[in-house]
Scaffold this motif. Sequence first.
Motif, PDB file in Angstrom:
ATOM      1  N   PRO A   1       0.854  -1.230   0.044  1.00  0.00           N
ATOM      2  CA  PRO A   1      -0.034  -0.219   0.149  1.00  0.00           C
ATOM      3  C   PRO A   1       0.903   1.330   0.066  1.00  0.00           C
ATOM      4  CG  PRO A   1      -0.070  -0.985   1.996  1.00  0.00           C
ATOM      5  CD  PRO A   1       0.832  -2.004   1.388  1.00  0.00           C
ATOM      6  N   LYS A   2       0.469   2.101  -0.737  1.00  0.00           N
ATOM      7  CA  LYS A   2       0.993   3.586  -0.821  1.00  0.00           C
ATOM      8  C   LYS A   2       1.354   4.145   0.340  1.00  0.00           C
ATOM      9  CE  LYS A   2       0.480   5.021  -5.575  1.00  0.00           C
ATOM     10  NZ  LYS A   2      -0.490   5.177  -6.455  1.00  0.00           N
ATOM     11  N   HIS A   3       0.970   4.140   1.511  1.00  0.00           N
ATOM     12  CA  HIS A   3       1.476   4.756   2.754  1.00  0.00           C
ATOM     13  C   HIS A   3       2.573   4.106   3.278  1.00  0.00           C
ATOM     14  CE1 HIS A   3       0.331   1.698   5.589  1.00  0.00           C
ATOM     15  NE2 HIS A   3      -0.718   1.400   4.881  1.00  0.00           N
ATOM     16  N   ARG A   4       3.035   3.058   2.782  1.00  0.00           N
ATOM     17  CA  ARG A   4       4.287   2.688   3.429  1.00  0.00           C
ATOM     18  C   ARG A   4       5.607   3.312   2.421  1.00  0.00           C
ATOM     19  NH1 ARG A   4       5.002  -3.766   3.127  1.00  0.00           N
ATOM     20  NH2 ARG A   4       6.749  -2.947   4.308  1.00  0.00           N
ATOM     21  N   ALA A   5       5.171   3.962   1.404  1.00  0.00           N
ATOM     22  CA  ALA A   5       6.415   4.694   0.753  1.00  0.00           C
ATOM     23  C   ALA A   5       7.152   5.697   1.557  1.00  0.00           C
ATOM     24  CB  ALA A   5       5.675   5.388  -0.520  1.00  0.00           C
ATOM     25  N   LEU A   6       8.470   5.799   1.115  1.00  0.00           N
ATOM     26  CA  LEU A   6       9.125   6.468   1.773  1.00  0.00           C
ATOM     27  C   LEU A   6       9.507   7.676   0.650  1.00  0.00           C
ATOM     28  CD1 LEU A   6      11.864   4.187   3.412  1.00  0.00           C
ATOM     29  CD2 LEU A   6       9.762   5.143   4.344  1.00  0.00           C
ATOM     30  N   PRO A   7       9.130   9.097   1.379  1.00  0.00           N
ATOM     31  CA  PRO A   7       9.353  10.166   0.631  1.00  0.00           C
ATOM     32  C   PRO A   7      11.088  10.480  -0.040  1.00  0.00           C
ATOM     33  CG  PRO A   7       9.229  10.899   2.754  1.00  0.00           C
ATOM     34  CD  PRO A   7       9.173   9.398   2.764  1.00  0.00           C
ATOM     35  N   ASP A   8      11.888   9.985   0.562  1.00  0.00           N
ATOM     36  CA  ASP A   8      13.194  10.437   0.193  1.00  0.00           C
ATOM     37  C   ASP A   8      14.005   8.973  -0.378  1.00  0.00           C
ATOM     38  OD1 ASP A   8      13.127   9.201   2.682  1.00  0.00           O
ATOM     39  OD2 ASP A   8      14.771  10.334   3.464  1.00  0.00           O
ATOM     40  N   ARG A   9      13.560   7.963  -0.359  1.00  0.00           N
ATOM     41  CA  ARG A   9      14.178   6.749  -0.878  1.00  0.00           C
ATOM     42  C   ARG A   9      13.371   5.731  -1.099  1.00  0.00           C
ATOM     43  NH1 ARG A   9      15.860   3.545   3.509  1.00  0.00           N
ATOM     44  NH2 ARG A   9      14.982   4.182   5.525  1.00  0.00           N
ATOM     45  N   ALA A  10      13.688   4.469  -1.712  1.00  0.00           N
ATOM     46  CA  ALA A  10      13.201   3.327  -1.917  1.00  0.00           C
ATOM     47  C   ALA A  10      13.144   2.485  -0.712  1.00  0.00           C
ATOM     48  CB  ALA A  10      13.943   2.573  -2.935  1.00  0.00           C
ATOM     49  N   LEU A  11      11.915   1.747  -0.718  1.00  0.00           N
ATOM     50  CA  LEU A  11      11.639   0.903   0.431  1.00  0.00           C
ATOM     51  C   LEU A  11      12.054  -0.594  -0.008  1.00  0.00           C
ATOM     52  CD1 LEU A  11      10.517   0.472   3.533  1.00  0.00           C
ATOM     53  CD2 LEU A  11       8.508  -0.334   2.215  1.00  0.00           C
ATOM     54  N   LEU A  12      13.365  -0.929   0.955  1.00  0.00           N
ATOM     55  CA  LEU A  12      13.717  -2.421   0.496  1.00  0.00           C
ATOM     56  C   LEU A  12      12.899  -3.295   1.426  1.00  0.00           C
ATOM     57  CD1 LEU A  12      16.435  -1.896  -1.075  1.00  0.00           C
ATOM     58  CD2 LEU A  12      17.487  -3.191   0.625  1.00  0.00           C
ATOM     59  N   ILE A  13      12.303  -4.463   0.617  1.00  0.00           N
ATOM     60  CA  ILE A  13      11.375  -5.483   1.241  1.00  0.00           C
ATOM     61  C   ILE A  13      12.250  -6.711   1.076  1.00  0.00           C
ATOM     62  CG2 ILE A  13       9.391  -6.553   1.223  1.00  0.00           C
ATOM     63  CD1 ILE A  13       8.019  -3.981   0.290  1.00  0.00           C
ATOM     64  N   CYS A  14      12.599  -7.462   2.274  1.00  0.00           N
ATOM     65  CA  CYS A  14      13.196  -8.826   2.006  1.00  0.00           C
ATOM     66  C   CYS A  14      12.435  -9.893   2.838  1.00  0.00           C
ATOM     67  CB  CYS A  14      14.669  -8.303   2.806  1.00  0.00           C
ATOM     68  SG  CYS A  14      15.559  -9.859   2.616  1.00  0.00           S
ATOM     69  N   ARG A  15      12.415 -10.841   1.957  1.00  0.00           N
ATOM     70  CA  ARG A  15      11.889 -12.029   2.613  1.00  0.00           C
ATOM     71  C   ARG A  15      12.921 -13.110   2.321  1.00  0.00           C
ATOM     72  NH1 ARG A  15       8.843 -16.843   0.473  1.00  0.00           N
ATOM     73  NH2 ARG A  15       6.987 -17.139   1.968  1.00  0.00           N
ATOM     74  N   TYR A  16      13.468 -13.907   3.521  1.00  0.00           N
ATOM     75  CA  TYR A  16      14.291 -14.642   3.561  1.00  0.00           C
ATOM     76  C   TYR A  16      13.319 -15.923   4.137  1.00  0.00           C
ATOM     77  CZ  TYR A  16      17.170 -18.249   6.041  1.00  0.00           C
ATOM     78  OH  TYR A  16      17.848 -19.600   6.450  1.00  0.00           O
ATOM     79  N   HIS A  17      13.265 -17.158   3.145  1.00  0.00           N
ATOM     80  CA  HIS A  17      12.055 -18.161   3.403  1.00  0.00           C
ATOM     81  C   HIS A  17      12.862 -19.686   3.138  1.00  0.00           C
ATOM     82  CE1 HIS A  17       8.599 -20.704   2.611  1.00  0.00           C
ATOM     83  NE2 HIS A  17       8.398 -20.301   3.893  1.00  0.00           N
ATOM     84  N   MET A  18      12.663 -20.510   3.994  1.00  0.00           N
ATOM     85  CA  MET A  18      12.916 -21.875   3.497  1.00  0.00           C
ATOM     86  C   MET A  18      12.052 -22.824   3.250  1.00  0.00           C
ATOM     87  SD  MET A  18      15.570 -22.424   7.231  1.00  0.00           S
ATOM     88  CE  MET A  18      16.529 -23.697   6.601  1.00  0.00           C
ATOM     89  N   ALA A  19      12.238 -23.551   2.269  1.00  0.00           N
ATOM     90  CA  ALA A  19      11.317 -24.653   1.666  1.00  0.00           C
ATOM     91  C   ALA A  19      11.166 -25.665   2.723  1.00  0.00           C
ATOM     92  CB  ALA A  19      12.101 -25.070   0.424  1.00  0.00           C
TER      93      ALA A  19
END
Lengths: 266, 246
Positions: free
Chosen positions: B62-80
């Motif tokens: 959702p847009k409200h998570r956006a940061l006005p001055d930079r990109a938001l890094l989203i990281c998901r580490y997951h094990m099968a």
Amino acid sequence: MTSSITVARVKQKRIAELISHGKRLDERGLNDFREVQLEVGVIERAEGSARVRLGKTEVMVGIKIEIGEPFSDVPNQGVLTVNAELVPLASPKFEPGPPNENAIELARVVDRGIRESKAISTEKLCIIPGKKVFIVFVDLWVLNHDGNLIDASAMAALAALLNTKIFNYEIKDDEIKIKPGYTQLPIVDHPIAVTFAKIDDNFVVDPWLVEEQVMDARFTITIDKDGKICALQKGGYGYFSMEKILEAAKIAQQKAEELRKIVVKG
Amino acid sequence: MRKTHEKLINENSTRLDGRKSNQLRPIKIEVGTLSNADGSAYIEQGKNKILAAVYGPKELHPKHRALPDRALLICRYHMAPFSVQERKSPAPSRREIEISKVIREALEPSVFVEYYPRTSIDIFIEVLQADGGTRCSGITVASLALADAGIPMHDLVSACAAGKVDGQLVLDLNDIEDKEGEADLPLALMPNLNAITLIQMDGDLSINEFEQTLNLAKEGCKQIHALQKDALKAKYAAVKEVVEEK
């Protein structure tokens, strides 16, 4: 979570400038902790409890002991479970709901210190090998957030564990019967966490909230009673140089010794 | 602690898998393995088999998570579920949530996030088989996926653990060394900048041992950095060949 935008640039600059001259906004030295106030046995219903105030940061820890099953790979050892709750009343940034990554990280860093220093002699918590052991639930309850939750929680957890009593029991026909009286939880090490914040290129010990909001990164070193390192954690988006990390390790050793005197009495 | 093996290092100072104390496991890296992702990479480090994909920079919802001055890094580490001996529930565990956080914080210093305000850069790390040190292999491979996606970076991030096993300091611990050894210190480094972006440790090290372990891990990171660069170049060499044939 970026909270940096909530601190005015001019204040950020002021904080960094002061630190580069060896001073801090709250007039502490770079390697000074805030005042620690400690109460133990504050919750009568819990088997152990403590409340730590680190400046305005406030964390309560309650220990509950239950009987349960051991893990199959360590059938004769008790179980340690650490959980953290960032209670919504503690900060405008905390929201109700299941633990987020910050709460999980806090719990796991405190857990690592206790577990890796082997602070609890878990063999002594075995009741019937492979079947019944004591489970130690450590619940970290953050009541007021003014920075450095890790160190405050780790101190509160240790103080609470030292204050924990297990109910006596006897085994009759493979059944566990609770007897009157209590035994002290066997605690054999005293891990202390020391957290640094990196602001510009300097490290400060025990960052308070405003410093956490402007820091590049934080670094936590947990020291056991022999002065050895038993756990490390980096947090935040910045980076460190090798030299700063080694310098921090030596400061942490000294700070841990000072704090241990407050938490472990007698 | 359970001891399934009497010794993890024998009298010829050889480890259970035949390595010397300062030796990495065999590493195979491929860049650009997935067609849908903007960037991707695959690593095998010993028995670790890990895929990473990067999507973005892209619009953030959702847009409200956006940061006005930079990109938001989203990281998901997951094990099968099949990546470990006993089936792991596919739901994210507390361990995976913490590792996702520290990996994100290890990669973010390398990315020029300020170039892409209000966007997200999604990093997915899927561990297909785990044999110790998966957070380090995950960082190594995810950093390549970021580079493969063409995202401007200060440096590649290279990660490697060092630790103490049977009283000896060793590089790149495998699963049994991690579980039964005395200490494990994962480290992530931007080697050209000498900047440490991840450091964790559990175990028992004196300050002196800590310094040595840190240096050992740093050397491991530098070796991995060279392999990362080779893998990136290999991808473009392959592309060049295809183009020239036409």
